[in-house]
Design an enzyme around this catalytic site. Structure first.
Site, mmCIF file in Angstrom:
data_model
loop_
_atom_site.group_PDB
_atom_site.id
_atom_site.type_symbol
_atom_site.label_atom_id
_atom_site.label_comp_id
_atom_site.label_asym_id
_atom_site.label_seq_id
_atom_site.Cartn_x
_atom_site.Cartn_y
_atom_site.Cartn_z
ATOM 1 N N LYS A 102 0.833 -1.218 0.000
ATOM 2 C CA LYS A 102 0.000 0.000 0.000
ATOM 3 C C LYS A 102 0.865 1.265 0.000
ATOM 4 O O LYS A 102 1.595 1.521 0.951
ATOM 5 C CB LYS A 102 -0.896 0.056 1.239
ATOM 6 C CG LYS A 102 -1.852 1.253 1.177
ATOM 7 C CD LYS A 102 -2.505 1.588 2.491
ATOM 8 C CE LYS A 102 -1.767 2.635 3.274
ATOM 9 N NZ LYS A 102 -1.810 3.994 2.668
ATOM 10 N N GLU A 112 10.768 0.744 9.734
ATOM 11 C CA GLU A 112 11.719 1.806 9.393
ATOM 12 C C GLU A 112 11.015 3.108 9.738
ATOM 13 O O GLU A 112 10.092 3.519 9.044
ATOM 14 C CB GLU A 112 12.048 1.765 7.895
ATOM 15 C CG GLU A 112 12.664 0.460 7.416
ATOM 16 C CD GLU A 112 14.123 0.296 7.824
ATOM 17 O OE1 GLU A 112 14.718 1.276 8.313
ATOM 18 O OE2 GLU A 112 14.658 -0.811 7.678
ATOM 19 N N CYS A 140 13.702 10.774 6.102
ATOM 20 C CA CYS A 140 13.776 10.215 7.453
ATOM 21 C C CYS A 140 15.176 10.416 8.035
ATOM 22 O O CYS A 140 15.337 10.628 9.233
ATOM 23 C CB CYS A 140 13.429 8.748 7.416
ATOM 24 S SG CYS A 140 14.358 7.877 6.149
ATOM 25 N N GLU A 195 10.983 15.179 15.355
ATOM 26 C CA GLU A 195 11.128 15.138 13.894
ATOM 27 C C GLU A 195 10.154 16.130 13.269
ATOM 28 O O GLU A 195 8.956 16.068 13.512
ATOM 29 C CB GLU A 195 10.832 13.721 13.388
ATOM 30 C CG GLU A 195 11.088 13.588 11.911
ATOM 31 C CD GLU A 195 10.749 12.203 11.363
ATOM 32 O OE1 GLU A 195 9.658 11.693 11.652
ATOM 33 O OE2 GLU A 195 11.592 11.653 10.631
#
Ligand code: NAP
Ligand code: MG
Length: 491
Positions: free
Chosen positions: A197, A271, A305, A402
Site C-alpha cells: 500500500k 523503518e 527520514c 522530527e
C-alpha cells in the site's frame, strides 16, 4: 572602489539565481482519470466502491481519482497473494524468479522519464531529484536483488533459507517509488508474494509500477498494489493470513503496528523517523561541508527520514560556517518542482505544511533565533522557505522532535565527547554525518554514535548494496544489502 566591488558581487549573486524557467515536459507521462486496485494481475474496481483524489501539491490541482481499499479488498488481495505463493512463486526455480525481477528493472529504466515526471507531479519533489536520484536508485534496487534470487544458499550458507509467505508492505510519501522498490525487490528475490500500500498522497508511481508488473507477465497475484489511507494500512496489518509486515513511516504508527502484531506469529520490520546529527569539525573541508548541510536538510524539502536536521558546528568555525551557509541558502531556488532549476520543491501536503509551520512557531516561542531564505514563494501550492534556528538548546523541541521539513536546528560544541553525547541525546537513531579531515575522528565517532547509517564527508547517499535502518525509536530491521534479504527469510 571597495563599495563598487561589493555591489558587483551582490549583482552577480542576484543574476545567478534568476535562471530562465526550464520546465520538464509533461508529455512523457499519461495519468488516467481514475485508478482501480491492482489485484491478481488485473485492475479491479474496489469492493468499497470508494475513490479519493490525489493532487499535485505544487498547484493544488487534482491529478486523478484513486480506489480506496477496505478490509474486504485487502482480504481479496491477501488471498490472491496466498494462492500465487502456494501454487506458483514458492515453487518456481530461483533463476526463473530472477528473470522477472530483471525484466521489471529494465522496464523501469525504459520508462524512467515517465516515472520521474509522475513522481514530481504527485509528490512535489524537484524533477532533478526524481530523475537523477529516485528513479535510477529504483532500477538499481531491482537489478541488485534480481542478482541475489538464485544465490540465497550462498548468502546464508548451511541455513536452508525459506521464504516467509505473504508480505504486507506499507510505505510513506517521501520517496514513493523508491520505498516501493525497497519493499518489493527483496521480497520477490526471496520468494515471497506481496500486498503493498502506497501513501494516500502519493499513489500514482506505485500504480504505474503495477502497469509494468502487469506488462512483465509476472504471474498474477505475486504483487498486489492496493491504495487507500491509514485504515487500509491497518487492515493489512491485522489480516490473519499475512506472514510479514514491512512498514516505513512515522514512529507513532510504527508503535501502533507493533502493538497490533504482538502475540501473533507475524514477522515485522519497522523503518521509522529520525533526527540525525550532522557534525562539522574545525578540520573539515568547509565548503564541501556546507554543501553537505544543504543537501542534508533542504534536499527533498527535508522530507527525508535520515535528514541532517540537527547541525553541530565546532565553535572555532561557527562564524565562517554560518556565513557560508546563509549565503548558500540565499541562492537556493524554491518553487515549481517541474522546473529543472528548482532546488527545493513543494511540501507534500497541506497537512505536512501545517506541521512544519507549527514547529517554526514553537521555535520562535522558545526564543530561538530564526533565519529564513528571502525567496518569494509561489502563490498556489504548499511551499516553505528553507529555514534555520540558532541558539538551540538541547531540550528545545526543535532539536528533539522530527519536523520532516526544511528546518535546521543548529548547535555548537567544543570536544568530541561533548558532541557525541549531544548527538546521541534523542529518542531516534537512524543516521548521522561526520565532517573532518581525520580518519581517526571518523572511526571514533562512528563507533560511538547510536545511528544505523553514518556518512563521513558526504550526506544522503544511498546504494542498494548498503543496509539501511535504525536504532531506538527509529525502528528495527535493515533494508538494502545482504541484510535486507534476511528479513524476508526463515533462516
Ligand atoms: P505515516 O503517517 O506513519 O504513514 C506511513 C504509511 O502508513 C502510510 O502509507 C499511511 O497511510 C500508513 N498508515 C497510517 N496509519 C496507519 C495505521 N494505523 N496502520 C497501518 N498503516 C497506517 O508516515 P508518513 O507521514 O507518511 O511518513 C513520514 C514518516 O516516515 C517520517 O516519520 C519518516 O521519518 C518516516 N520514514 C522513515 C524511513 C526509514 O527508512 N526509516 C524512510 C522514509 C520515511 P496514509 O499515508 O495513506 O495515511
Ligand atoms: Mg499527490
Amino acid at each position: 572602489m571597495a563599495k563598487a566591488a561589493k555591489n558587483n558581487t551582490l549583482k552577480l549573486k542576484f543574476d545567478t539565481i534568476n535562471y530562465a524557467p526550464a520546465p520538464e515536459s509533461k508529455s512523457s507521462a499519461t495519468i488516467d482519470a481514475q485508478y482501480d486496485l491492482f489485484i491478481n494481475g488485473k485492475f479491479e474496481k474496489p469492493l468499497s466502491k470508494k475513490y479519493f483524489d490525489t493532487i499535485n501539491p505544487a498547484t493544488e490541482e487534482k491529478l486523478s481519482s484513486v480506489a480506496e481499499a477496505n478490509a474486504a479488498d485487502v482480504d481479496k488481495a491477501a488471498k490472491a497473494a496466498r494462492t500465487a505463493y502456494d501454487k506458483v512463486w514458492s515453487k518456481m526455480p530461483a533463476k526463473e524468479r530472477a528473470k522477472y525481477i530483471y525484466r521489471i528493472a529494465r522496464m523501469i529504466q525504459e520508462r524512467a522519464r515517465e516515472f520521474a515526471v509522475i513522481e514530481t507531479l504527485d509528490g512535489g519533489k524537484p524533477i532533478r531529484e526524481s530523475r537523477d536520484i529516485d528513479v535510477p536508485l529504483v532500477a538499481n534496487h531491482f537489478f541488485y536483488y534480481a542478482g541475489w534470487a538464485d544465490k540465497l544458499a550462498y548468502a546464508f550458507p548451511n541455513r536452508n533459507p525459506k521464504p516467509l509467505g505473504v508480505a504486507g508492505q506499507i510505505i510513506p510519501w517521501n520517496f514513493p517509488l523508491l520505498m516501493a522498490a525497497w519493499k518489493i525487490a527483496p521480497a520477490l528475490a526471496t520468494g515471497n508474494t506481496v500486498v503493498l500500500k502506497p501513501a494516500e498522497t502519493t499513489p500514482l508511481t506505485a500504480l504505474k509500477l503495477a502497469e509494468i508488473i502487469q506488462e512483465s507477465d509476472l504471474p498474477p497475484g505475486v504483487v498486489n498494489i492496493i491504495t487507500g489511507a491509514g485504515a487500509t494500512g491497518a487492515a493489512i496489518v491485522n489480516h490473519p493470513d499475512i506472514n510479514k509486515i514491512a512498514f516505513t513511516g512515522s514512529t507513532d504508527v510504527g508503535k501502533i503496528i507493533q502493538r497490533a502484531v504482538a502475540g501473533t506469529d507475524k514477522k515485522v520490520t519497522l523503518e521509522l523517523g529520525g533526527k540525525a546529527a550532522n557534525i562539522i569539525f574545525e578540520d573539515a573541508p568547509i565548503d564541501q561541508a556546507v554543501e553537505g548541510i544543504i543537501n542534508g536538510i533542504y534536499f527533498n524539502q527535508g522530507h527525508v527520514c535520515c535528514a541532517g536536521s540537527r547541525l553541530f558546528v565546532q565553535e572555532s568555525i561557527y562564524k565562517e560556517v554560518m556565513r557560508k551557509l546563509k549565503d548558500r541558502i540565499a541562492t537556493l531556488i524554491v518553487g515549481d518542482p517541474m522546473d529543472k532549476n528548482t532546488d527545493v520543491g513543494a511540501i507534500n501536503s497541506k497537512q505536512q505544511l501545517e506541521t512544519i509551520h507549527k514547529y517554526i512557531t514553537i521555535g520562535k516561542k522558545e526564543g530561538l533565533e530564526i533565519f529564513e531564505s528571502s525567496c518569494t514563494l509561489p502563490k498556489k501550492g504548499f511551499f516553505c522557505k528553507p529555514t534555520l534556528f540558532t541558539n538551540v538548546a538541547q531540550s528545545s523541541r526543535i532539536a528533539q522532535e522530527e519536523i520532516f521539513g526544511p528546518v535546521l536546528a543548529i548547535q555548537t560544541f567544543r570536544t568530541d565527547d561533548e558532541v557525541i553525547e549531544k548527538a546521541n541525546n534523542t529518542p531516534y537513531g537512524l543516521s548521522a554525518g561526520v565532517w573532518t579531515d581525520k580518519g581517526s575522528k571518523i572511526f571514533n565517532l562512528t563507533t560511538k554514535l547510536r545511528a544505523g547509517v553514518i556518512w563521513a564527508n558526504t550526506y544522503n547517499k544511498f546504494d542498494p548494496t548498503s543496509p539501511f535502518g535504525g536504532y531506538k525509536e527509529s525502528g528495527f530491521g535493515r533494508e538494502g544489502g545482504l541484510q535486507g534479504l534476511g528479513t524476508y527469510l526463515n533462516v
